[in-house]
Design a protein around this motif. Structure first.
Motif, PDB file in Angstrom:
ATOM      1  N   GLU A  50       0.771  -1.352   0.046  1.00 15.84           N
ATOM      2  CA  GLU A  50       0.022   0.074  -0.040  1.00 15.84           C
ATOM      3  C   GLU A  50       0.968   1.269   0.036  1.00 15.84           C
ATOM      4  OE1 GLU A  50      -3.316   0.981   0.167  1.00 15.84           O
ATOM      5  OE2 GLU A  50      -3.736  -0.854  -0.348  1.00 15.84           O
ATOM      6  N   ASP A  51       1.900   1.088   0.498  1.00 13.22           N
ATOM      7  CA  ASP A  51       2.692   2.364   1.075  1.00 13.22           C
ATOM      8  C   ASP A  51       3.844   2.914  -0.050  1.00 13.22           C
ATOM      9  OD1 ASP A  51       1.298   2.550   3.330  1.00 13.22           O
ATOM     10  OD2 ASP A  51       3.122   1.386   4.390  1.00 13.22           O
ATOM     11  N   LEU A  52       3.908   1.978  -1.209  1.00  8.72           N
ATOM     12  CA  LEU A  52       4.953   2.267  -2.059  1.00  8.72           C
ATOM     13  C   LEU A  52       4.599   3.330  -3.085  1.00  8.72           C
ATOM     14  CD1 LEU A  52       6.960  -0.907  -2.363  1.00  8.72           C
ATOM     15  CD2 LEU A  52       7.726   1.204  -1.425  1.00  8.72           C
ATOM     16  N   ALA A  78      11.672  -2.292  -8.281  1.00  7.36           N
ATOM     17  CA  ALA A  78      12.916  -2.538  -7.960  1.00  7.36           C
ATOM     18  C   ALA A  78      13.051  -2.421  -6.370  1.00  7.36           C
ATOM     19  CB  ALA A  78      14.003  -2.027  -8.803  1.00  7.36           C
ATOM     20  N   ALA A  79      12.574  -1.416  -6.074  1.00  4.98           N
ATOM     21  CA  ALA A  79      12.939  -0.805  -4.787  1.00  4.98           C
ATOM     22  C   ALA A  79      11.830  -1.823  -3.686  1.00  4.98           C
ATOM     23  CB  ALA A  79      12.393   0.749  -4.464  1.00  4.98           C
ATOM     24  N   ALA A  80      10.869  -2.022  -4.145  1.00  2.00           N
ATOM     25  CA  ALA A  80       9.963  -2.675  -3.358  1.00  2.00           C
ATOM     26  C   ALA A  80      10.516  -4.288  -3.004  1.00  2.00           C
ATOM     27  CB  ALA A  80       8.622  -2.603  -3.628  1.00  2.00           C
ATOM     28  N   GLY A  82      13.182  -5.862  -3.542  1.00  2.58           N
ATOM     29  CA  GLY A  82      14.656  -5.940  -3.014  1.00  2.58           C
ATOM     30  C   GLY A  82      14.453  -6.675  -1.510  1.00  2.58           C
ATOM     31  N   TYR A  83      13.899  -5.898  -0.768  1.00  9.33           N
ATOM     32  CA  TYR A  83      13.639  -6.534   0.648  1.00  9.33           C
ATOM     33  C   TYR A  83      12.701  -7.709   0.663  1.00  9.33           C
ATOM     34  CZ  TYR A  83      16.390  -2.628   2.079  1.00  9.33           C
ATOM     35  OH  TYR A  83      17.392  -1.687   1.955  1.00  9.33           O
ATOM     36  N   VAL A  84      11.668  -7.839  -0.027  1.00  9.26           N
ATOM     37  CA  VAL A  84      10.662  -8.895   0.092  1.00  9.26           C
ATOM     38  C   VAL A  84      11.451 -10.117  -0.636  1.00  9.26           C
ATOM     39  CG1 VAL A  84       8.556  -9.781  -0.733  1.00  9.26           C
ATOM     40  CG2 VAL A  84       8.846  -7.517   0.236  1.00  9.26           C
ATOM     41  N   LEU A 112       8.788   5.355   4.641  1.00  6.13           N
ATOM     42  CA  LEU A 112       9.910   4.681   3.911  1.00  6.13           C
ATOM     43  C   LEU A 112      11.213   5.699   3.667  1.00  6.13           C
ATOM     44  CD1 LEU A 112       7.386   2.976   2.792  1.00  6.13           C
ATOM     45  CD2 LEU A 112       8.668   2.964   0.644  1.00  6.13           C
ATOM     46  N   GLY A 113      12.091   4.951   4.029  1.00  3.65           N
ATOM     47  CA  GLY A 113      13.544   5.725   3.417  1.00  3.65           C
ATOM     48  C   GLY A 113      13.861   6.763   4.052  1.00  3.65           C
ATOM     49  N   ALA A 114      13.213   7.055   5.419  1.00  5.92           N
ATOM     50  CA  ALA A 114      13.352   8.053   6.191  1.00  5.92           C
ATOM     51  C   ALA A 114      14.432   8.084   7.436  1.00  5.92           C
ATOM     52  CB  ALA A 114      12.106   8.631   6.648  1.00  5.92           C
ATOM     53  N   GLY A 115      15.070   6.909   7.550  1.00  9.82           N
ATOM     54  CA  GLY A 115      16.114   6.585   8.640  1.00  9.82           C
ATOM     55  C   GLY A 115      15.111   6.129   9.881  1.00  9.82           C
ATOM     56  N   LEU A 116      14.049   5.685   9.641  1.00 10.75           N
ATOM     57  CA  LEU A 116      13.325   4.878  10.890  1.00 10.75           C
ATOM     58  C   LEU A 116      13.539   3.554  10.711  1.00 10.75           C
ATOM     59  CD1 LEU A 116      10.458   7.255  11.603  1.00 10.75           C
ATOM     60  CD2 LEU A 116      12.602   7.556  12.716  1.00 10.75           C
ATOM     61  N   GLY A 117      14.295   3.064   9.786  1.00 12.44           N
ATOM     62  CA  GLY A 117      14.345   1.624   9.459  1.00 12.44           C
ATOM     63  C   GLY A 117      13.319   0.574   9.138  1.00 12.44           C
ATOM     64  N   SER A 118      12.575   1.342   8.292  1.00  4.66           N
ATOM     65  CA  SER A 118      11.451   0.595   7.616  1.00  4.66           C
ATOM     66  C   SER A 118      11.958  -0.613   6.862  1.00  4.66           C
ATOM     67  CB  SER A 118      10.648   1.409   6.438  1.00  4.66           C
ATOM     68  OG  SER A 118      11.257   1.513   5.102  1.00  4.66           O
ATOM     69  N   SER A 119      13.184  -0.503   6.131  1.00  4.53           N
ATOM     70  CA  SER A 119      13.816  -2.038   5.410  1.00  4.53           C
ATOM     71  C   SER A 119      13.942  -2.916   6.508  1.00  4.53           C
ATOM     72  CB  SER A 119      14.872  -1.434   4.775  1.00  4.53           C
ATOM     73  OG  SER A 119      15.967  -0.893   5.741  1.00  4.53           O
ATOM     74  N   ALA A 120      14.526  -2.766   7.358  1.00  4.51           N
ATOM     75  CA  ALA A 120      14.832  -3.674   8.578  1.00  4.51           C
ATOM     76  C   ALA A 120      13.508  -4.301   9.088  1.00  4.51           C
ATOM     77  CB  ALA A 120      15.936  -3.119   9.577  1.00  4.51           C
ATOM     78  N   ASN A 201      18.611   7.766  -0.057  1.00  6.81           N
ATOM     79  CA  ASN A 201      18.869   6.749  -0.545  1.00  6.81           C
ATOM     80  C   ASN A 201      20.028   5.978   0.172  1.00  6.81           C
ATOM     81  OD1 ASN A 201      20.242   4.673  -2.017  1.00  6.81           O
ATOM     82  ND2 ASN A 201      19.110   5.283  -3.903  1.00  6.81           N
ATOM     83  N   THR A 202      19.669   5.143   1.459  1.00  7.68           N
ATOM     84  CA  THR A 202      20.879   4.697   2.049  1.00  7.68           C
ATOM     85  C   THR A 202      22.111   4.363   1.404  1.00  7.68           C
ATOM     86  OG1 THR A 202      18.881   3.768   3.435  1.00  7.68           O
ATOM     87  CG2 THR A 202      20.959   2.885   3.909  1.00  7.68           C
ATOM     88  N   GLY A 203      21.764   3.362   0.414  1.00  7.45           N
ATOM     89  CA  GLY A 203      23.163   2.796  -0.204  1.00  7.45           C
ATOM     90  C   GLY A 203      24.080   3.968  -0.761  1.00  7.45           C
TER      91      GLY A 203
HETATM   92  N1  LIG Z   1       5.561  -0.354   3.748  1.00  7.89           N
HETATM   93  C1  LIG Z   1       6.531  -0.974   2.892  1.00  7.89           C
HETATM   94  N2  LIG Z   1       6.342  -1.816   1.703  1.00  7.89           N
HETATM   95  C2  LIG Z   1       6.856  -2.478   0.923  1.00  7.89           C
HETATM   96  N3  LIG Z   1       8.529  -1.997   0.939  1.00  7.89           N
HETATM   97  C3  LIG Z   1       8.803  -1.241   1.935  1.00  7.89           C
HETATM   98  C4  LIG Z   1       7.877  -0.827   2.826  1.00  7.89           C
HETATM   99  N4  LIG Z   1       8.708   0.049   3.963  1.00  7.89           N
HETATM  100  C5  LIG Z   1      10.033  -0.180   3.375  1.00  7.89           C
HETATM  101  N5  LIG Z   1       9.995  -0.898   2.535  1.00  7.89           N
HETATM  102  C6  LIG Z   1      11.472  -1.048   1.668  1.00  7.89           C
HETATM  103  O1  LIG Z   1      12.400  -0.603   2.314  1.00  7.89           O
HETATM  104  C7  LIG Z   1      13.059   0.429   1.469  1.00  7.89           C
HETATM  105  C8  LIG Z   1      13.491   1.645   2.271  1.00  7.89           C
HETATM  106  O2  LIG Z   1      14.667   1.334   3.458  1.00  7.89           O
HETATM  107  P1  LIG Z   1      15.742   2.285   3.539  1.00  7.89           P
HETATM  108  O3  LIG Z   1      16.058   2.889   2.276  1.00  7.89           O
HETATM  109  O4  LIG Z   1      16.876   1.560   4.043  1.00  7.89           O
HETATM  110  O5  LIG Z   1      15.426   3.435   4.209  1.00  7.89           O
HETATM  111  P2  LIG Z   1      14.675   3.114   5.803  1.00  7.89           P
HETATM  112  O6  LIG Z   1      15.303   1.830   6.456  1.00  7.89           O
HETATM  113  O7  LIG Z   1      15.250   4.358   6.690  1.00  7.89           O
HETATM  114  O8  LIG Z   1      13.324   3.516   5.824  1.00  7.89           O
HETATM  115  C9  LIG Z   1      12.137   0.811   0.632  1.00  7.89           C
HETATM  116  O9  LIG Z   1      12.527   1.345  -0.508  1.00  7.89           O
HETATM  117  C10 LIG Z   1      11.285  -0.547   0.475  1.00  7.89           C
HETATM  118  O10 LIG Z   1      12.021  -1.276  -0.370  1.00  7.89           O
END
Ligand SMILES: Nc1ncnc2c1ncn2[C@@H]1O[C@H](COP(=O)(O)OP(=O)(O)O)[C@@H](O)[C@H]1O
Ligand SMILES: C[C@@](O)(CCOP(=O)(O)O)CC(=O)O
Ligand SMILES: [Mg+2]
Length: 327
Positions: A50-52, A78-80, A82-84, A112-120, A201-203
């Motif tokens: 939903e959030d992308l 691609a951004a979405a 990677g982590y999934v 997302l991508g704001a320094g609060l660790g959404s990726s982790a 962009n963390t990378g």
């Molecule tokens: N709600 C979400 N749905 C899908 N992917 C997400 C979501 N939140 C984060 N991600 C993944 O994490 C990435 C952001 O991670 P990053 O750049 O390390 O920033 P941060 O970890 O600070 O939020 C997004 O580009 C996406 O791939």
């Protein structure tokens, strides 16, 4: 169908330097990513996130990314994925089920991508949900380790264990290289977060620091100084000396700024927080845009941030002592 959630985090101090073996102290906060996983009859992966984008999007794909059936541009996909993708690969490996397919739904209140660790948080909750869906239970430490492998891969070999360990364990943690531990819960850390509505962009930001560190001895010194500051901060944390913690956060922001990872909006929010009487304020996470974290027991900092043009929204963030959990 299996759902797990995991928290985001703020860095009290130590981001970036932690990538080069210095210690860092991230703190889990009460904003979570929830990942729901359902095993499919085929070996494909379907992602609903939903959030992308403003409209949310869905993508279904198999082994060949070219056959993806999507409703948004490729870079977002691609951004979405990677982590999934990484989380699914880890779950398949842990459960010895290389052909398992999943429908994955991500809901998150972590920007997302704001320094609060959404990726982790997405990686940790995703691996937990997918392994449990396959009948395998991993410990939080095993989840942290596998989620780290995912971050390491997506960030092209430049990642620390800090975000993923913090998200898996919850509370305040200390990470130095491979040495990860949870610290005792402090009595009270009155976090206020300001968010500029953007992202970094963390990378790329990590690569920028690496480059400076290789080119200038004084940039390498700045990274080491962050390590010294973190060790000092641990003493302040043990003594519950919030005034000194704030002073060290201010210093940490200065060093991060020298390393080129702050931004005009982040500096504006840091100064707004300090002007409102915050005990300390710094950017959190990779930087470049996104969030700052301040310490203030009163509402003055949150109110001042809300009146700051650079700030889209400000909120209080409570320490979350719970890490990954089943929902
Ligand atoms: N709600 C979400 N749905 C899908 N992917 C997400 C979501 N939140 C984060 N991600 C993944 O994490 C990435 C952001 O991670 P990053 O750049 O390390 O920033 P941060 O970890 O600070 O939020 C997004 O580009 C996406 O791939
Ligand atoms: C910059 C860094 O120290 C933290 C990145 O945090 P975030 O993904 O911006 O929340 C990188 C890392 O530790 O892997
Ligand atoms: Mg991240």
């Amino acid at each position: 169908m299996t759902t797990s959630s995991a928290p985001g985090k703020v860095y009290l101090f130590g981001e970036h330097a932690v990538v080069y073996g210095e210690p860092a102290v991230p703190c889990a906060v009460g904003r979570r990513a929830r990942v729901t996983v359902e095993e499919r009859d085929d070996d494909r992966i379907r992602v609903e996130a939903e959030d992308l984008s403003l409209d949310g999007f869905t993508v279904t794909y198999g082994d060949d990314p070219g056959d993806a059936d999507v409703n948004v541009p490729g870079d977002l996909v691609a951004a979405a994925t990677g982590y999934v993708d990484g989380a699914v690969a880890q779950a398949r490996d842990a459960a010895d089920a290389p052909d398992a397919g999943f429908s994955v739904t991500i809901e998150s209140d972590i920007p997302l991508g704001a320094g609060l660790g959404s990726s982790a948080a997405v990686a940790v909750a995703g691996i937990d949900a997918a392994t449990r869906e396959l009948g395998v239970e991993l410990t939080p430490t095993e989840l942290a380790d596998r989620a780290y492998q995912v971050e390491h891969e997506v960030q092209e070999g430049q990642a620390s264990r800090a975000d993923t360990f913090c998200s898996a364990m919850g509370g305040v943690v200390r990470v130095e290289g491979d040495d990860c531990k949870r610290l005792p819960d402090p009595p009270d850390l009155p976090f206020v977060v300001g968010y500029d509505g953007g992202a970094g962009n963390t990378g790329e930001l990590v690569a920028g620091v690496r480059d400076l560190r290789e080119r200038y001895d004084f940039a390498a010194d700045a990274v080491e100084s962050i390590g010294d500051l973190v060790r000092e901060g641990e003493r302040a944390l043990r003594g519950n000396d919030v005034t000194r913690l704030g002073e060290l956060m201010d210093f940490n922001h200065g060093l991060l700024s020298a390393l080129g990872v702050s931004a005009r909006s982040l500096d504006a929010m840091v100064w707004a927080a300090r002007g409102a009487g915050a005990t300390g304020a710094k950017l959190t996470g990779a930087g470049g845009g996104g969030c700052v974290v301040a310490l203030d027991e009163s509402d003055a900092t949150r109110t001042a941030l809300e009146y700051t043009t650079a700030c889209e929204t400000a909120f209080r963030a409570e320490l979350d002592t719970e890490g990954v959990r089943r929902e």
